[in-house]
Design an enzyme around this catalytic site. Sequence first.
Site, PDB file in Angstrom:
ATOM      1  N   LEU A  74       0.827  -1.214   0.000  1.00 32.80           N
ATOM      2  CA  LEU A  74       0.000   0.000   0.000  1.00 32.80           C
ATOM      3  C   LEU A  74       0.863   1.268   0.000  1.00 32.80           C
ATOM      4  CD1 LEU A  74      -2.811  -0.994   2.572  1.00 32.80           C
ATOM      5  CD2 LEU A  74      -2.676  -1.435   0.112  1.00 32.80           C
ATOM      6  N   ASP A  96      11.812   3.627   4.329  1.00 30.49           N
ATOM      7  CA  ASP A  96      11.502   2.225   4.633  1.00 30.49           C
ATOM      8  C   ASP A  96      12.712   1.570   5.276  1.00 30.49           C
ATOM      9  OD1 ASP A  96       9.046   0.315   3.277  1.00 30.49           O
ATOM     10  OD2 ASP A  96      10.755  -0.753   4.163  1.00 30.49           O
ATOM     11  N   SER A 117      -6.593  -0.370  10.140  1.00 32.95           N
ATOM     12  CA  SER A 117      -7.073  -1.614   9.534  1.00 32.95           C
ATOM     13  C   SER A 117      -8.486  -1.823  10.050  1.00 32.95           C
ATOM     14  CB  SER A 117      -6.192  -2.782   9.988  1.00 32.95           C
ATOM     15  OG  SER A 117      -6.849  -4.022   9.751  1.00 32.95           O
ATOM     16  N   TYR A 169      -2.228  -6.829  16.939  1.00 37.04           N
ATOM     17  CA  TYR A 169      -2.439  -6.045  15.708  1.00 37.04           C
ATOM     18  C   TYR A 169      -3.635  -5.102  15.875  1.00 37.04           C
ATOM     19  CZ  TYR A 169      -2.890  -5.119  10.691  1.00 37.04           C
ATOM     20  OH  TYR A 169      -2.971  -4.509   9.457  1.00 37.04           O
ATOM     21  N   LYS A 216      -3.636  -0.995  15.836  1.00 35.11           N
ATOM     22  CA  LYS A 216      -4.412  -0.221  14.859  1.00 35.11           C
ATOM     23  C   LYS A 216      -5.524   0.567  15.550  1.00 35.11           C
ATOM     24  CE  LYS A 216      -2.053  -1.564  11.278  1.00 35.11           C
ATOM     25  NZ  LYS A 216      -1.202  -0.604  10.546  1.00 35.11           N
ATOM     26  N   PHE A 224      -6.505  -6.163   1.114  1.00 36.52           N
ATOM     27  CA  PHE A 224      -5.926  -5.632  -0.124  1.00 36.52           C
ATOM     28  C   PHE A 224      -4.931  -6.605  -0.747  1.00 36.52           C
ATOM     29  CE2 PHE A 224      -7.226  -1.230  -0.949  1.00 36.52           C
ATOM     30  CZ  PHE A 224      -8.171  -1.125   0.062  1.00 36.52           C
ATOM     31  N   THR A 280      -1.901  -7.079  -1.596  1.00 34.20           N
ATOM     32  CA  THR A 280      -0.492  -6.703  -1.430  1.00 34.20           C
ATOM     33  C   THR A 280       0.357  -7.980  -1.466  1.00 34.20           C
ATOM     34  OG1 THR A 280      -0.844  -6.719   0.942  1.00 34.20           O
ATOM     35  CG2 THR A 280      -0.996  -4.593  -0.158  1.00 34.20           C
TER      36      THR A 280
HETATM   37  N1  LIG Z   1      -2.585  -5.461   2.909  1.00 35.33           N
HETATM   38  C1  LIG Z   1      -3.738  -5.376   3.556  1.00 35.33           C
HETATM   39  O1  LIG Z   1      -4.727  -6.026   3.203  1.00 35.33           O
HETATM   40  C2  LIG Z   1      -3.875  -4.442   4.732  1.00 35.33           C
HETATM   41  C3  LIG Z   1      -5.109  -4.358   5.375  1.00 35.33           C
HETATM   42  C4  LIG Z   1      -5.248  -3.497   6.452  1.00 35.33           C
HETATM   43  C5  LIG Z   1      -4.174  -2.725   6.870  1.00 35.33           C
HETATM   44  N2  LIG Z   1      -2.977  -2.832   6.239  1.00 35.33           N
HETATM   45  C6  LIG Z   1      -1.878  -1.994   6.734  1.00 35.33           C
HETATM   46  O2  LIG Z   1      -1.323  -1.301   5.631  1.00 35.33           O
HETATM   47  C7  LIG Z   1       0.056  -1.088   5.839  1.00 35.33           C
HETATM   48  C8  LIG Z   1       0.835  -1.622   4.646  1.00 35.33           C
HETATM   49  O3  LIG Z   1       0.542  -2.993   4.494  1.00 35.33           O
HETATM   50  P1  LIG Z   1       1.117  -3.815   3.257  1.00 35.33           P
HETATM   51  O4  LIG Z   1       0.231  -4.998   3.092  1.00 35.33           O
HETATM   52  O5  LIG Z   1       1.353  -2.900   2.133  1.00 35.33           O
HETATM   53  O6  LIG Z   1       2.484  -4.337   3.913  1.00 35.33           O
HETATM   54  P2  LIG Z   1       3.922  -4.630   3.252  1.00 35.33           P
HETATM   55  O7  LIG Z   1       4.561  -5.619   4.188  1.00 35.33           O
HETATM   56  O8  LIG Z   1       3.798  -4.977   1.809  1.00 35.33           O
HETATM   57  O9  LIG Z   1       4.662  -3.225   3.388  1.00 35.33           O
HETATM   58  C9  LIG Z   1       4.990  -2.695   4.634  1.00 35.33           C
HETATM   59  C10 LIG Z   1       6.280  -1.923   4.501  1.00 35.33           C
HETATM   60  O10 LIG Z   1       6.571  -1.335   5.777  1.00 35.33           O
HETATM   61  C11 LIG Z   1       7.970  -1.457   6.003  1.00 35.33           C
HETATM   62  N3  LIG Z   1       8.232  -1.404   7.440  1.00 35.33           N
HETATM   63  C12 LIG Z   1       7.891  -2.315   8.374  1.00 35.33           C
HETATM   64  N4  LIG Z   1       8.329  -1.933   9.579  1.00 35.33           N
HETATM   65  C13 LIG Z   1       8.965  -0.746   9.403  1.00 35.33           C
HETATM   66  C14 LIG Z   1       9.640   0.148  10.265  1.00 35.33           C
HETATM   67  N5  LIG Z   1       9.780  -0.109  11.590  1.00 35.33           N
HETATM   68  N6  LIG Z   1      10.161   1.285   9.758  1.00 35.33           N
HETATM   69  C15 LIG Z   1      10.047   1.542   8.437  1.00 35.33           C
HETATM   70  N7  LIG Z   1       9.433   0.735   7.562  1.00 35.33           N
HETATM   71  C16 LIG Z   1       8.907  -0.405   8.036  1.00 35.33           C
HETATM   72  C17 LIG Z   1       8.352  -2.795   5.374  1.00 35.33           C
HETATM   73  O11 LIG Z   1       9.742  -2.862   5.107  1.00 35.33           O
HETATM   74  C18 LIG Z   1       7.491  -2.804   4.121  1.00 35.33           C
HETATM   75  O12 LIG Z   1       8.167  -2.241   3.016  1.00 35.33           O
HETATM   76  C19 LIG Z   1       0.410  -1.772   7.154  1.00 35.33           C
HETATM   77  O13 LIG Z   1       0.378  -0.800   8.183  1.00 35.33           O
HETATM   78  C20 LIG Z   1      -0.721  -2.764   7.346  1.00 35.33           C
HETATM   79  O14 LIG Z   1      -0.951  -3.073   8.694  1.00 35.33           O
HETATM   80  C21 LIG Z   1      -2.797  -3.686   5.180  1.00 35.33           C
END
Ligand SMILES: NC(=O)c1ccc[n+]([C@@H]2O[C@H](COP(=O)([O-])OP(=O)(O)OC[C@H]3O[C@@H](n4cnc5c(N)ncnc54)[C@H](O)[C@@H]3O)[C@@H](O)[C@H]2O)c1
Length: 254
Positions: free
Chosen positions: A17, A36, A147, A160, A164, A193, A195
Amino acid sequence: MKIEAQAALVTGGASGLGEATARELARLGAKVAVLDRNLERARQVAAEIGGTAYACDITDTASVEAALDAAAAAHGPARILMNVAGIGSAKRIVGKDGQAAPLEDFARVIHVNLLGTYNISRLFAARCAKLDPLDGGERGVMVFTASVAAFDGQVGQQAYSASKGGLVGMTLPMARDLAQHGIRVCTVAPGIFATPLLLELPEPVQQSLAASIPFPPRLGKPSEFAELACHIVTNGHLNGEVIRLDGALRMAPR
Ligand SMILES: NC(=O)c1ccc[n+]([C@@H]2O[C@H](COP(=O)([O-])OP(=O)(O)OC[C@H]3O[C@@H](n4cnc5c(N)ncnc54)[C@H](O)[C@@H]3O)[C@@H](O)[C@H]2O)c1
């Protein structure tokens, strides 16, 4: 706030995302800094969108300050912070073996998702508050990524959901705090999503997740998240609000 020509920061911009948000900001003309933990991947994304990349652990104040300094040197002071970095977890409070869940696991998730987001947000806000106001007195915008688990967390999601839920809880008080500085704060609470993590799941699991979404019965597209995050920036009256982006999904207990 108009996105064009603004300096923007995206945490977690190396993947999922956050990556989609970095791409959308760049498409709309922002100068994008990808922050990141994964510098290699952050660099790839930045190179593709004409942005810059910085190694940044949002839980580490020195690392955040260094990234904010470097991004400001490259693009000028940022007025947009997209907080997308986060980690997941699944652990029952009492395991199948009857043992209590390790406290460290709970702490790790709170540390990254809640404390980390607060950490970079406070440092960004202090810098942003010193900038000249734009038309209408606005100085900056912050977006948090919660989330739907903040509201309907599933079995094993205590840490989690708590992390959130913390973001949801701090949205309004932070918007109220920062109103005097002309900085808006909103939160997006995504459903499910497409991802990288989800796309690695077996196809039948993806299909059953998609079928659980009332409409549209498919996984959310990262671009849909990115569009909403950018809309929050451009719509000057959105503030202190949490927006679910989930196709009317309400998660079942498991
Ligand atoms: N994918 C989904 O369906 C979904 C649903 C609800 C919420 N979210 C939230 O959306 C956000 C992104 O999710 P995603 O699926 O794209 O995840 P992802 O794992 O693809 O990307 C997350 C990114 O955050 C970086 N990261 C993690 N810890 C870090 C830190 N301490 N400092 C800097 N960077 C850090 C990782 O290196 C990674 O590049 C997250 O907060 C997740 O909880 C995702």
